[in-house]
Design a protein around this motif. Sequence first.
Motif, short mmCIF file in Angstrom:
data_model
loop_
_atom_site.label_atom_id
_atom_site.label_comp_id
_atom_site.label_asym_id
_atom_site.label_seq_id
_atom_site.Cartn_x
_atom_site.Cartn_y
_atom_site.Cartn_z
N PHE A 1 0.88 -1.25 -0.09
CA PHE A 1 0.75 0.14 -0.03
C PHE A 1 0.87 1.40 -0.13
CE2 PHE A 1 -2.29 -3.48 2.57
CZ PHE A 1 -3.77 -3.74 1.72
N VAL A 2 2.65 1.32 0.46
CA VAL A 2 3.35 2.15 0.68
C VAL A 2 4.07 2.11 -0.22
CG1 VAL A 2 4.35 3.92 2.35
CG2 VAL A 2 2.07 2.49 3.40
N HIS A 3 4.80 2.89 -0.80
CA HIS A 3 5.57 3.46 -1.66
C HIS A 3 6.53 3.78 -1.06
CE1 HIS A 3 3.89 3.96 -5.17
NE2 HIS A 3 2.76 4.55 -4.70
N TRP A 4 7.76 2.70 -0.49
CA TRP A 4 8.64 2.19 0.23
C TRP A 4 9.46 1.20 0.95
CZ3 TRP A 4 6.86 4.71 6.17
CH2 TRP A 4 5.97 3.29 6.31
N HIS A 5 10.78 1.28 1.05
CA HIS A 5 11.00 -0.14 1.73
C HIS A 5 11.42 0.39 3.04
CE1 HIS A 5 13.48 -3.92 1.51
NE2 HIS A 5 14.29 -3.06 1.94
N ILE A 6 10.87 -0.61 3.96
CA ILE A 6 11.19 -0.41 5.68
C ILE A 6 12.24 -1.89 5.55
CG2 ILE A 6 10.71 -0.50 7.92
CD1 ILE A 6 7.90 0.00 6.94
N TYR A 7 13.13 -1.18 5.50
CA TYR A 7 14.54 -1.49 6.21
C TYR A 7 15.24 -2.07 7.95
CZ TYR A 7 16.89 2.70 5.29
OH TYR A 7 17.11 3.69 4.94
N GLU A 8 15.72 -2.87 8.32
CA GLU A 8 15.51 -3.07 9.44
C GLU A 8 17.16 -2.03 9.91
OE1 GLU A 8 16.31 -6.50 11.87
OE2 GLU A 8 14.74 -7.22 10.77
N PRO A 9 16.94 -0.96 10.72
CA PRO A 9 18.27 -0.32 11.30
C PRO A 9 19.76 -0.85 11.19
CG PRO A 9 15.93 -0.31 12.88
CD PRO A 9 16.41 -1.39 11.97
N ASP A 10 20.54 0.05 11.12
CA ASP A 10 22.00 -0.27 11.46
C ASP A 10 21.94 -0.20 12.24
OD1 ASP A 10 23.94 -1.23 10.51
OD2 ASP A 10 25.12 0.34 9.12
N ARG A 11 22.85 -0.82 13.63
CA ARG A 11 23.39 -0.55 14.66
C ARG A 11 24.37 -0.08 14.65
NH1 ARG A 11 20.13 -4.11 18.09
NH2 ARG A 11 18.78 -5.40 17.01
N ARG A 12 25.04 0.45 13.72
CA ARG A 12 26.39 0.71 13.90
C ARG A 12 26.07 2.61 13.66
NH1 ARG A 12 28.34 -1.98 8.44
NH2 ARG A 12 26.33 -0.92 7.55
N ASP A 13 27.23 3.10 14.06
CA ASP A 13 27.57 4.51 14.44
C ASP A 13 26.67 5.07 15.00
OD1 ASP A 13 30.36 4.01 13.28
OD2 ASP A 13 28.86 3.74 11.24
N ARG A 14 25.57 4.50 15.86
CA ARG A 14 24.68 5.71 16.61
C ARG A 14 24.33 4.88 18.25
NH1 ARG A 14 19.30 2.88 16.39
NH2 ARG A 14 19.51 1.75 14.58
N PRO A 15 24.33 5.59 18.85
CA PRO A 15 23.32 5.32 19.82
C PRO A 15 22.46 3.71 19.76
CG PRO A 15 23.22 7.75 20.25
CD PRO A 15 23.61 6.73 18.95
N ALA A 16 22.30 3.38 20.75
CA ALA A 16 21.32 2.57 20.53
C ALA A 16 20.04 2.39 21.09
CB ALA A 16 21.68 0.52 22.00
#
Length: 187
Positions: free
Chosen positions: A66-81
């Motif tokens: 229904f929605v134009h996007w690709h929801i990919y899982e977050p990349d845990r690198r280089d950012r706070p948890a």
Amino acid sequence: MLRAAITGLALLLLPACAHAQEEYAPRPDLPIVRATANVIVEALPESRYRDWGYGWGAVSIRVSRFVHWHIYEPDRRDRPADAIVRRNGWIDGEGTNVGVSVFGDDDSVTLLSFEFDDFHALDLLEALRAAGAEVSFQADYESYSEHIVTPPGREAGLLTTRRVCTPEGSRAARRCHNEAELTFAFE
């Protein structure tokens, strides 16, 4: 004298009020309203899949048609948890669209937000009911309203709706839009 002035003013404003009332007619059957309601219904996981139904992949599978996007899982690198992850997309309609954003943490989606101009929150609530969801009023505040949305066989979500306008007297032209937020696992 004062009474006559107030009556005259009321008679002048009466046609403007009647015109304003005529402009809004419920439109829950518009394709873009139905599409937005479908995203809300499909975003909520089936009750039997509650444990993993809020994962990025599971939400993506349910709503990406229904929605134009690709929801990919977050990349845990280089950012706070504890960082909030955001993905943006849109629901396409005939000559219009609805902006959609999805928010969550590393493990799961926690909220979907919708921004729309061409219909009202009441249209969306009626379209949800037409899609088979139970919509129960929770609270009405000065700037927003809350409803619990429970599609048959699915988990419930908290739907918060609001109308946002630029402040009167600002240098920008007066502009208003509607927003809705679907909060998952709010209990």
